[in-house]
Design an enzyme around this catalytic site. Structure first.
Site, short mmCIF file in Angstrom:
data_model
loop_
_atom_site.label_atom_id
_atom_site.label_comp_id
_atom_site.label_asym_id
_atom_site.label_seq_id
_atom_site.Cartn_x
_atom_site.Cartn_y
_atom_site.Cartn_z
N LYS A 260 36.32 50.32 50.03
CA LYS A 260 37.21 49.20 49.71
C LYS A 260 38.48 49.70 49.03
CE LYS A 260 37.18 44.68 47.38
NZ LYS A 260 36.41 43.79 46.50
N GLU B 159 28.08 42.14 51.24
CA GLU B 159 28.60 43.11 50.29
C GLU B 159 27.48 43.59 49.35
OE1 GLU B 159 32.00 43.31 46.73
OE2 GLU B 159 31.41 41.39 47.62
N CYS C 188 35.10 41.46 50.60
CA CYS C 188 35.38 40.40 49.64
C CYS C 188 36.86 40.09 49.51
CB CYS C 188 34.77 40.78 48.29
SG CYS C 188 34.80 39.45 47.06
#
Length: 516
Positions: free
Chosen positions: A338, A275, A394
């Protein structure tokens, strides 16, 4: 009251001091999860909680349930303190206060569950065996979406290595949670001296049916391996210190580290960076990524990396947006933004009021916007084998229903993270355990790339094929298999487990006779 009776009273949670056993019972759930993986502790926690709530009025049950939540989240989510104090630059007192506030708020959920149990349910064997697990699961589900959700510390995550794991591709983590809670309730029935023979038989039948059924279901392959060679993967664990990640002076060394670590692995089919591995906005990293794309193309390799994105939307060009994103280059294509953002880490609720109060509310890259739903998987065409790669960044991997809905039948799963926020706490191990559950639920192999650990390759049954040591700069090499087909959970997501829990909770609510 003799000493034995006094000890029994404390164990039941009588008096103010009785809140301590409730908190200890909550902490046992944490002990059942990674990295401890002592799954019986979670079952005993439920047994103890049912015992503590026995014959309680709603108000007393509310307090005991809240104390149980303090033990659960105070132990299991203690890594929040690390994020706030070490990397959010808050003083120990302030960080501790904010962590306590967070834990106390989460603890309201088991508190409300305990209140509902005491207010609306009679403690009969059938109600305990069927109603209590149902309330538990519905509470976990509520926690998954209320105020953006915190689907962490689920009871079912402790059963990746037990026979109940066979139910995961069918009913998901909520189904495993129901059966684990039912086992705890059955144990409560069995250890009670005044439980009648019919109640004991019912408890034994319930446990036998769920555990033997899980063992049998675990022998079935719900998805199919796609014929062909393994996909050779190289996952780069850069180990960039969190306090240097966004420092301008560290930009060059960071980019050089990832480029150097990758140069010896262009023979892999897929190279993965974690990430935000590239601490530049995508439009400012075109030269750097272009160089890497040419090298990847020449080697018939795909490179997937996390990177922040900055751009404008056609509808509101005056309002630029930032995304936490994944981009695929070389023998690959695709850009993913995301969707599930972390409060305070990636966006600040009520930012007009909170920005500037303390450094924690002004962390770098804390003004992201969520990506749109329904984004396409990444397209990989490395090593002569085209396939779809479903990316999750994540925190996204912890949402069971979201992952099942969005993977769109991809042949391989990917999750990238920066668990440096958690330091040496329990967080990274718990995060890995949750990722393993997603692989098991969907019957897909999963590649997990992180900045400083735990980087791992996970098979379709949630087992770790290979993992890299934490806090080391290393490249994890290995092979993964592509799979096709859908598990029942992939088709129906969490619906069956939740509907069954709701029906049982409503059905046994009607049982009002005294316990026999």
């Amino acid at each position: 009251m003799n000493p034995r009776e006094r000890l029994a009273a404390i164990g039941r949670g009588d008096g103010v001091i009785g809140c301590i056993p409730a908190a200890v019972a909550g902490a046992l759930v944490t002990l059942s999860l990674a990295p401890f993986d002592f799954w019986p502790a979670g079952i005993v926690a439920i047994t103890w909680l049912v015992h503590i709530l026995r014959d309680r009025g709603p108000r007393a049950a509310l307090l005991r349930g809240w104390c149980f939540g303090l033990g659960l989240y105070g132990s299991g989510a203690s890594w929040i303190y690390v994020s706030i104090h070490v990397y959010g630059y808050a003083s120990p007192l302030l960080a501790g206060s904010l962590t306590l506030l967070f834990v106390a708020g989460l603890a309201l959920m088991p508190a409300v569950m305990a209140w509902l149990w005491a207010r609306f349910y009679a403690p009969t064997p059938g109600t305990i065996l069927l109603g209590f697990p149902s309330l538990w699961v519905l509470t976990e589900w509520f926690r998954a979406w209320f105020l953006t959700g915190f689907p962490w510390l689920y009871l079912g995550n402790g059963h990746l290595e037990t026979p109940l794991a066979g139910w995961a591709p069918i009913l998901g983590v909520y189904g495993l949670g129901w059966m684990a809670a039912a086992a705890g309730c059955a144990l409560y029935i069995l250890v009670r001296r005044d439980a009648g023979a019919p109640a004991r038989v019912l408890a034994i039948i319930l446990v036998a049916a769920t555990w033997l059924g899980g063992w049998q279901a675990g022998t079935r392959e719900w998805t199919r391996e796609i014929p062909g060679d393994e996909i050779r993967v190289a996952v780069v664990q850069g180990n960039i210190p969190q306090d240097l990640k966004w420092a301008a002076s560290n930009l060059g060394p960071t980019l050089d580290r990832y480029r150097t670590l990758t140069q010896r692995h262009w023979d892999a089919d897929l190279v993965v960076w974690p990430e935000a591995a590239v601490p530049l906005f995508l439009h400012r990293a075109t030269d750097y990524l272009g160089e890497l794309a040419l090298a990847a193309e020449a080697s018939d390799t795909a490179l997937v990396t996390g990177i922040p994105y900055w751009g404008v939307t056609p509808t509101r060009p005056e309002d630029p947006v930032m995304h936490n994103s994944v981009v695929a280059i070389g023998r690959a294509s695709g850009l993913y933004h995301k969707q599930k953002l972390v409060p305070f880490g990636e966006y600040v609720p009520l930012q007009d009021l909170l920005r500037g109060l303390i450094a924690f509310f002004d962390l770098p890259m804390s003004d992201f916007r969520p990506g749109r739903p329904g984004q396409a998987p990444l397209q990989i065409d490395a090593g002569g084998r085209p396939f779809r790669l479903a990316p999750y960044i994540c925190y996204e991997i912890v949402y069971p229903t979201f992952v099942a809905r969005s993977f769109q039948g991809s042949e391989l799963l990917l999750t990238i993270s920066n668990d440096a926020w958690f330091g040496a706490s329990l967080g990274p191990s718990q995060h890995l355990g949750i990722a393993r559950m997603r692989a098991l639920e969907l019957g897909r192999e999963l590649v997990r790339g992180t900045n400083d650990g735990i980087t791992a390759l996970i098979d379709h049954r949630g087992r770790i094929r290979a993992r890299a040591p934490r806090f080391e700069t290393v490249v994890l090499e290995g092979g993964v298999r592509l799979r096709e087909g859908l598990t029942p959970f992939a088709r129906w997501q969490s619906g069956p487990a939740l509907v069954l829990s709701l029906i049982l909770a409503m059905l046994v609510r009607r049982i009002r006779r005294e316990e026999t």
